[in-house]
Design a protein around this motif. Structure first.
Motif, PDB file in Angstrom:
ATOM      1  N   UNK A  70     119.079 -43.647  70.300  1.00 17.57           N
ATOM      2  CA  UNK A  70     119.441 -42.932  68.976  1.00 17.57           C
ATOM      3  C   UNK A  70     118.329 -43.012  68.126  1.00 17.57           C
ATOM      4  N   UNK A  71     117.881 -42.163  66.941  1.00 15.36           N
ATOM      5  CA  UNK A  71     116.233 -41.945  66.341  1.00 15.36           C
ATOM      6  C   UNK A  71     117.265 -43.107  65.397  1.00 15.36           C
ATOM      7  N   UNK A  72     115.831 -43.850  64.693  1.00 14.52           N
ATOM      8  CA  UNK A  72     116.149 -45.417  63.968  1.00 14.52           C
ATOM      9  C   UNK A  72     116.499 -46.492  64.724  1.00 14.52           C
ATOM     10  N   UNK A  73     116.652 -46.698  66.200  1.00 15.21           N
ATOM     11  CA  UNK A  73     117.604 -47.411  66.134  1.00 15.21           C
ATOM     12  C   UNK A  73     117.279 -48.719  66.098  1.00 15.21           C
ATOM     13  N   UNK A  74     116.333 -49.182  66.252  1.00 14.41           N
ATOM     14  CA  UNK A  74     115.671 -50.703  65.618  1.00 14.41           C
ATOM     15  C   UNK A  74     115.682 -50.916  64.211  1.00 14.41           C
ATOM     16  N   UNK A  75     115.701 -49.736  62.981  1.00 14.97           N
ATOM     17  CA  UNK A  75     116.225 -49.719  62.058  1.00 14.97           C
ATOM     18  C   UNK A  75     117.679 -50.374  61.481  1.00 14.97           C
ATOM     19  N   UNK A  76     117.871 -50.022  62.409  1.00 16.11           N
ATOM     20  CA  UNK A  76     119.817 -50.528  62.897  1.00 16.11           C
ATOM     21  C   UNK A  76     119.506 -52.058  63.088  1.00 16.11           C
ATOM     22  N   UNK A  77     118.980 -52.263  63.802  1.00 15.05           N
ATOM     23  CA  UNK A  77     119.014 -53.364  64.506  1.00 15.05           C
ATOM     24  C   UNK A  77     118.625 -54.747  64.272  1.00 15.05           C
ATOM     25  N   UNK A  78     117.555 -54.260  62.775  1.00  7.92           N
ATOM     26  CA  UNK A  78     117.092 -55.516  62.356  1.00  7.92           C
ATOM     27  C   UNK A  78     117.649 -55.718  60.888  1.00  7.92           C
ATOM     28  N   UNK A  79     118.410 -54.005  60.733  1.00  9.69           N
ATOM     29  CA  UNK A  79     119.456 -54.215  59.589  1.00  9.69           C
ATOM     30  C   UNK A  79     120.946 -55.681  59.637  1.00  9.69           C
ATOM     31  N   UNK A  80     121.048 -55.284  61.184  1.00  8.93           N
ATOM     32  CA  UNK A  80     122.134 -55.993  61.119  1.00  8.93           C
ATOM     33  C   UNK A  80     121.705 -57.949  61.768  1.00  8.93           C
TER      34      UNK A  80
END
Length: 844
Positions: free
Chosen positions: A522-532
């Motif tokens: 997914x686009x910006x997958x790691x941005x989401x993971x960082x937020x989690x």
């Protein structure tokens, strides 16, 4: 009564002030310009005072830095032009958008419109004389009658502080360091600026390499402002070593092949005008020797690709207020200011004298691509960085279309130049060079930048003669390669139906009963993971492909279950997904037709507890790139620690230690502390030069072996060819194809082996255990883009680029080069993020 009196007095004061002539910098500051460094606030105050006292200048804020300092642009022009400013901007924009008007209309605009000259000062904060000179230029334009005459023919834009954060870091350090009088001894402490220096911005990013990639807040704001003006002349003011003199164009070779040939004529025109002024004053200067017009991220080449005459001016400096040179002359800040001021005013006079021709040049420079552009680039959706690539192009003002339906097109792959006839899906981005910014399109998307044959032959001769080469910067920056996105190019017309590019909509978050699944691509997958991680949301990652429902999810996809999570998970996850622009798949059951989410193929992701090493031991730009990655791009919770403080740091608070490129020296006790921490299960992520410390004979944490040239016989003594050279053949920033370990957690989120960027001469022999060689440069035809001599290719073929080594229960992960170079080479970024996020959850 009292209130009325105050109002009257204020009115009288403002009236008297308006009647006073604008002050010189010396009058305003209370000291002679060049006697000391002026702070950011006082520079802005001077520009605002000029605007208050003169109707020739206005000051506009167009953005702010990461440290919340304003970015401002001063607009200086005649009252007549000021009254028609919107019309002037519209006319000049139509010249830059050259397919909206014909040649007759362009000539009409050129005959009746002032040209725009943008003077940009201080992108490197410790090259401090240029922002001082900006005040003198502005003061002269609004005070001097002869200078004011230029304003009928010009709109002058003065960007006095391109890098306020870096400048203030430098100026405040210098003020604390110097004594009552400046010390001209070059060995004095006031000339030895400490880490991280003031060159770069808050995140230690060199913004004079960022114009094409727009990774920084300041660059994004400045590019948006530039697109409102499209100046005809753009000058970027710098400093170089204090033993030098002054540089202005003509530039050194190579010149970007996608610039009009006429650009060199104009560089000669401005160069001769500056040479005349410098010669009249007896000042030394040089041209055509060092600074080229090639890499697209500079403050001269980037404007040149937008129809301007882009130029870099460099004055001897990079020292304090006064420094003695080898010839015993003393170079002062005042000397540097005077030279920049003289070059700036000479440039404005030349621009005014050539106003009409420069406006025609902008039109013709953009029109040539509309008329003769031949290539069309096809960027295929599906890769994680697809949208990032397209958004970058659009941010540059490049027009992007898309296929309205699937179409079969014959085109050449950008990564290997192989011709294919393939079906491109609907939504494929289509970017033609037959548009005003066609030269920029070609520059950013083509596989190989074009070097003149003579230049390459000269560099080869220098290498064979054991002399350093003259490549000033990278030789590869192709965005599809850098972002690991499938790209194609064709010179045949694309006849399939096209529409304006529309970013695909992200599926709206929908609450689920059981949990959620997120695709690793997914686009910006790691941005989401960082937020989690920041929000302490518990999740697991799949180490194998995951059949679920009617599709298969790639390795590295994550599962978030409601049963072991916070009560407000739905809201937290919905907010995180919306902010990241990432789709989340709802799960109503633990059974999805093949996937059982309690399987051992799922690894619970522990909080990584990351420490990023900072301080004088590190290369500031390497630290800055990693810091911005963890702090802004992702963001992932982390702590910056200083290498000099290792003795007092409790490493048990951390599970991952990131060591940027650098030259590390730790006490024996600190080395033992790191070794003990590693044996207990810690992970070190080492970048480039950090590997040397880990391999040191007194450390022996890493057993990685640098490549060595085979020995040869010479007079019965063993020698290597390297022993006979002063300069090792070095790779000037080129791209190489790789193979990768597709079973390692470190290659999660990679749809294909990445193209890697190599800069320098380091190469490492693969380790004995194949499983630990994560990314390896291909043995056959490794060079994809850029320049590399046979000697460099010999050492790089089969060399390891990312390696994972055990140390006790711990892990050492080494990157041979930067994993997120200049924040645009994203092909290797997932490997770095996997290393820092997942390593504690995949113990040895």
């Amino acid at each position: 009564m009292r209130k009325a009196l105050i109002v009257v007095l204020l009115f009288i004061a403002s009236t008297l002030s308006a009647q006073q002539p604008p002050p010189t910098p010396d009058e305003f500051l209370g000291y002679k310009l060049g006697e000391r460094f002026t702070t950011h606030d006082r520079i802005l105050d001077y520009f605002r005072e000029l605007a208050r006292r003169s109707d020739l200048i206005t000051v506009q804020q167009f953005g702010e830095t990461y440290e919340h300092r304003p970015l401002v642009l001063a607009i200086v022009t005649s009252p007549k032009n000021r009254a028609a400013l919107d019309s002037i901007r519209g006319s000049i924009t139509s010249l830059a958008q050259a397919d909206t008007i014909d040649a007759a209309r362009a000539s009409q605009i050129a005959a009746n419109t002032p040209a725009v000259a943008w003077l940009a000062f201080g992108v490197h904060g410790n090259e401090s004389s240029s922002s001082e000179a900006a005040m003198q230029v502005a003061g002269t334009l609004v005070r001097d009658p002869d200078a004011r005459k230029l304003l009928d023919d010009l709109v002058v834009l003065i960007d006095p502080l391109q890098n306020p954060d870096g400048r203030e870091r430098y100026v405040q350090w210098y003020r604390r360091t110097r004594g009552m009088e400046p010390d001209s001894n070059p060995e004095a402490d006031e000339h030895a600026e400490p880490w991280p220096r003031g060159r770069a911005n808050h995140y230690l990013i060199d913004m004079n390499r960022d114009w094409a990639w727009m990774s920084q807040r300041e660059t994004q704001a400045r590019v948006a402002q530039y697109q409102k003006w499209y100046p005809q002349v753009f000058v970027d003011f710098h400093e170089m070593g204090y033993q030098s003199s002054y540089f202005f164009p003509p530039d050194a070779k190579p010149i970007n092949a996608h610039l009009p040939r006429e650009v060199e004529k104009w560089l000669d025109v401005f160069g001769r005008a500056n040479a005349q002024e410098f010669s009249r004053r007896g000042w030394p200067f040089f041209v055509s020797e060092v600074f080229d017009l090639f890499y697209p991220g500079y403050g001269d080449s980037w404007p040149s690709l937008h129809g301007a005459i882009g130029m870099t001016y460099e004055v001897a400096g990079q020292v304090g207020v006064a420094a003695e040179r080898d010839d015993k002359s003393v170079l002062t800040l005042g000397d540097r200011v005077a030279r920049h001021y003289t070059a700036a005013m000479s440039t404005l006079r030349t621009a005014a004298a050539n106003r009409e021709a420069l406006l025609k040049y902008t039109y013709e420079a953009m029109r040539v691509h509309v008329d003769s552009g031949k290539n069309t680039y096809l960027i295929v959706p599906g890769s994680p960085n697809f949208q990032t690539l397209i958004s970058t192009l659009q941010g540059q003002g490049i027009r992007v279309q898309q296929l309205a339906s699937s179409a079969t097109i014959k085109a050449n792959r950008i990564d290997n130049d192989a011709a294919e006839s393939r079906s491109f899906p609907a939504g494929t981005a289509v970017v033609t060079t037959k548009q005003p910014l066609g030269g920029l399109v070609e520059t950013l998307l083509e596989r190989n930048a074009t070097f003149p044959k003579e230049f390459l032959e000269q560099q080869r001769e220098r290498t064979e003669a054991d002399e350093p080469d003259q490549f000033y910067d990278l030789t590869s920056w192709s965005m599809p390669l850098a972002m690991n996105v499938d790209g194609y190019v064709t010179n045949a017309p694309v006849t399939a139906p096209l529409g304006p590019y529309v970013a695909p909509a992200v599926a709206q978050f929908r609450s689920a009963t059981y949990g959620y699944l997120v695709d690793a691509l997914e686009p910006n997958f790691y941005r989401l993971v960082g937020t989690l991680l920041r929000d302490d949301v518990k999740f697991s990652v799949a180490d194998e492909e995951l059949p679920a429902g009617d599709r298969t999810y790639p390795r590295g996809s994550i599962v978030i279950l409601k049963g072991n999570n916070r009560a407000d998970l739905d809201k937290v996850l919905a907010d995180a997904a919306r902010a990241a622009g990432t789709a989340v798949v709802p799960l109503e059951s633990g059974w999805m037709g093949g996937a059982s989410f309690g399987s051992e193929r799922f690894h619970f992701v522990r909080q990584p507890q990351i420490a990023l090493v900072a301080g004088p031991a590190t290369r500031s730009n390497s630290f800055g790139m990693l810091w911005h990655t963890l702090d802004v791009d992702t963001p992932i919770p982390h702590t910056n620690i200083n290498a000099d403080s290792m003795r007092r740091i409790d490493l048990s608070h951390y599970r991952v230690l990131v060591m940027p490129d650098g030259d590390y020296r730790f006490r024996k006790q600190d080395v033992e502390k790191i070794q003990t921490w590693l044996r207990g299960g810690g992970t070190i992520v080492a970048v480039k030069g950090a590997s040397a410390f880990l391999r040191d004979k007194d450390v022996e944490i890493s057993k990685l072996k640098p490549w060595e040239m085979p020995k040869k016989k010479d007079d019965d003594k063993d020698k290597t060819a390297a022993d006979e050279r002063y300069h090792e053949p070095s790779v000037p920033g080129s791209a190489f194809r790789t193979t990768m370990n597709e079973r390692s957690y470190l290659t999660f989120g990679l749809p294909r082996p990445p193209i890697v960027l190599v800069e320098g001469s380091s190469a490492y022999v693969p380790v004995a255990h194949r499983v630990d060689n994560i990314v390896t440069i291909a043995q056959k035809d490794p060079l994809v883009s850029g320049v590399a001599w046979p000697e460099s290719l010999d050492r790089l073929k089969g060399a390891v680029f990312v390696v994972s080594e055990p140390y006790g229960r711990g892990n050492v992960i080494t990157f041979a080069d930067e994993p997120h170079f200049r924040l645009f080479w994203r092909a290797t970024l997932p490997i770095f993020l996997n290393a820092v996020i997942y390593s504690p959850s995949f113990p040895r």
